[in-house]
Enzyme design. Structure first.
Site, short mmCIF file in Angstrom:
data_model
loop_
_atom_site.label_atom_id
_atom_site.label_comp_id
_atom_site.label_asym_id
_atom_site.label_seq_id
_atom_site.Cartn_x
_atom_site.Cartn_y
_atom_site.Cartn_z
N LYS A 196 0.80 -1.12 0.14
CA LYS A 196 -0.04 -0.03 0.00
C LYS A 196 0.87 1.22 -0.06
O LYS A 196 1.82 1.40 0.99
CB LYS A 196 -0.80 0.15 1.26
CG LYS A 196 -1.65 1.31 1.35
CD LYS A 196 -2.68 1.03 2.58
CE LYS A 196 -3.56 2.32 2.49
NZ LYS A 196 -4.61 2.41 3.59
N ARG A 206 -10.69 9.68 1.67
CA ARG A 206 -10.75 10.46 3.03
C ARG A 206 -11.58 11.43 3.22
O ARG A 206 -12.13 11.97 4.50
CB ARG A 206 -9.06 10.94 3.22
CG ARG A 206 -8.13 10.02 3.23
CD ARG A 206 -6.65 10.53 3.41
NE ARG A 206 -5.65 9.57 3.22
CZ ARG A 206 -4.42 9.79 3.21
NH1 ARG A 206 -3.88 10.83 3.39
NH2 ARG A 206 -3.43 8.95 3.12
N LYS A 223 1.28 10.03 5.85
CA LYS A 223 1.48 8.35 6.12
C LYS A 223 2.75 7.61 5.72
O LYS A 223 2.70 6.54 5.70
CB LYS A 223 0.20 7.58 5.78
CG LYS A 223 -1.08 8.20 6.41
CD LYS A 223 -2.32 7.29 5.88
CE LYS A 223 -3.39 7.89 6.72
NZ LYS A 223 -4.64 6.96 6.57
N GLU A 239 7.76 -6.87 1.16
CA GLU A 239 6.45 -6.96 1.91
C GLU A 239 5.54 -8.21 1.67
O GLU A 239 4.89 -9.04 2.51
CB GLU A 239 5.47 -5.91 1.49
CG GLU A 239 6.10 -4.59 2.39
CD GLU A 239 5.75 -4.37 3.80
OE1 GLU A 239 5.19 -5.42 4.28
OE2 GLU A 239 6.04 -3.41 4.09
N LYS A 254 -1.98 -1.54 -3.88
CA LYS A 254 -3.17 -0.48 -3.81
C LYS A 254 -2.23 0.96 -3.81
O LYS A 254 -1.22 1.03 -3.16
CB LYS A 254 -3.80 -0.49 -2.34
CG LYS A 254 -4.49 0.86 -2.27
CD LYS A 254 -5.09 0.49 -1.00
CE LYS A 254 -6.03 1.95 -0.46
NZ LYS A 254 -6.42 1.79 0.84
N SER A 280 -10.07 5.27 -4.79
CA SER A 280 -11.39 6.47 -5.02
C SER A 280 -10.83 7.47 -6.03
O SER A 280 -11.25 7.83 -7.12
CB SER A 280 -11.61 7.02 -3.67
OG SER A 280 -10.43 7.44 -3.05
N TYR A 319 -14.62 0.91 -7.22
CA TYR A 319 -16.28 1.76 -7.05
C TYR A 319 -17.12 1.50 -8.38
O TYR A 319 -18.14 1.98 -8.34
CB TYR A 319 -15.86 3.24 -6.75
CG TYR A 319 -15.21 3.38 -5.47
CD1 TYR A 319 -15.73 3.30 -4.29
CD2 TYR A 319 -13.82 3.24 -5.45
CE1 TYR A 319 -14.95 3.39 -3.04
CE2 TYR A 319 -13.04 3.20 -4.21
CZ TYR A 319 -13.57 3.28 -3.20
OH TYR A 319 -12.96 3.40 -1.98
#
Ligand code: PBG
Length: 332
Positions: A196, A206, A223, A239, A254, A280, A319
């Site tokens: 991510k 968000r 982040k 990862e 992602k 999104s 979506y």
């Protein structure tokens, strides 16, 4: 003379059907949904993600029913938690009265055949707006794990089929796997957000959850100490190796579109299915161009989703799942 003419295999739709390499159907898609418990609100539109809204439980049940009729059977649900229920340690995330957990129970009761995925991360419940616990101006890794563990077990108890840890703390997949098994939830799966990235493309999400990091001097503004650097690919493989060893059932990349190379690379090293989150901001870009009349949605949307699958995604969170399913049904 020309011995090889690739165009021969493209002459009509029948031969193109014979040689089509990548197939995408609604069965491969997961629809993300936002849940609100705001009194009196059935639907609250998300301005930066046109056509998508925070939904009440009733509206969400209707949305799921409609999606299932279109062939979409998998859903990931995110809660829009009011600030009054947020604190530094995400207590509300495992509160038995939590509206998100109650909704999961209701959804699985009404649609036992669906596949319901949760979100495991502190940010919906964290007053600081981070996925982990904030202390001394940092995101504390090991102190976050027990919170995620309680959250995850509460979600399994509520009936979620699969946990979706989106937090990027080190060691959380193993921690969750052990917490689930200790609590008897050996059948509850883990869809790990393996790679991510600290991406600019989460904006509409968000906004939907009001979950951006708090802007305060003592709190990291972004982040980047837990989400990955968009410049890195080999780190994603590291990862992936960890998540596989820690017991993940699926690995996720992602965002999806700017990271198709990462999807391809993880597919090569993973023996579990690869998921990709068409996030999104990526959906918003496409919707914006199409609403302006600059692109043809009926062509750009399936091409976009097919490219994610062609890169190697077994599963796509998007979506646009319902739009794709409608487009797909019209072609059958
Ligand atoms: C946070 C989380 C994010 C998304 C899913 N889970 C955003 C973030 O990391 O701030 C983004 C999904 C999207 O943009 O569609 N745990």
């Amino acid at each position: 003379m020309m011995l090889s003419r690739p165009r021969r295999n493209r002459r009509n739709a029948a031969v193109r059907g014979l040689v089509q390499e990548t197939h995408l159907t609604p069965a491969h898609l997961v629809l993300p949904l936002f849940l609100t418990a705001e009194p009196g609100v059935q639907r609250s539109e998300i301005a930066s993600l046109p056509g998508h809204a925070r939904l009440s439980l009733d509206a969400m049940l209707a949305e799921i029913e409609e999606s299932m009729a279109l062939g979409i059977r998998s859903f990931v649900v995110f809660p829009a938690v009011p600030d009054t229920l947020k604190d530094k340690v995400a207590t509300y995330s495992y509160d038995p009265a939590n509206f998100y957990l109650r909704a999961a129970r209701a959804i699985k009761q009404r649609f036992p055949e669906c596949w319901l995925i949760s979100d495991v991360a502190m940010d919906p419940y964290n007053i600081d707006g981070h996925d982990g616990l904030v202390g001394q101006g940092r995101i504390l890794n090991d102190e976050t794990l027990p919170i995620l563990g309680r959250m995850g077990v509460a979600q399994a108890e509520a009936g979620f089929d699969m946990l979706g840890p989106s937090d990027m703390m080190d060691g959380r997949v193993e921690y969750l796997r052990e917490a689930l098994d200790d609590a008897g939830f050996t059948e509850t799966g883990i869809l790990s957000y393996t790679a991510k990235y600290a991406s600019a493309f989460y904006g509409p999400f968000r906004a939907a959850l009001d979950s951006a990091p708090r802007t305060d001097a003592d709190i990291p503004a972004d982040k980047k100490t837990y989400q990955m650097d968009p410049a890195n690919a080999r780190e994603a493989i590291r990862e992936a190796a960890l998540d596989l060893a820690e017991g993940a059932d699926m690995l996720m990349v992602k965002p999806a579109l700017n990271y198709l190379d990462i999807i391809y690379r993880l597919k090569e090293v993973s023996d579990v299915p690869i998921a990709a989150y068409h996030v999104s901001g990526e959906c918003a870009m496409l919707l914006a161009a199409c609403r302006n009349g600059w692109l043809d949605y009926e062509r750009a949307m399936p091409e976009t989703l097919t490219s994610i699958r062609r890169a190697g995604a077994d599963v796509i969170l998007t979506y646009l799942a319902k739009d794709f399913a409608r487009w797909y049904a019209a072609r059958q």
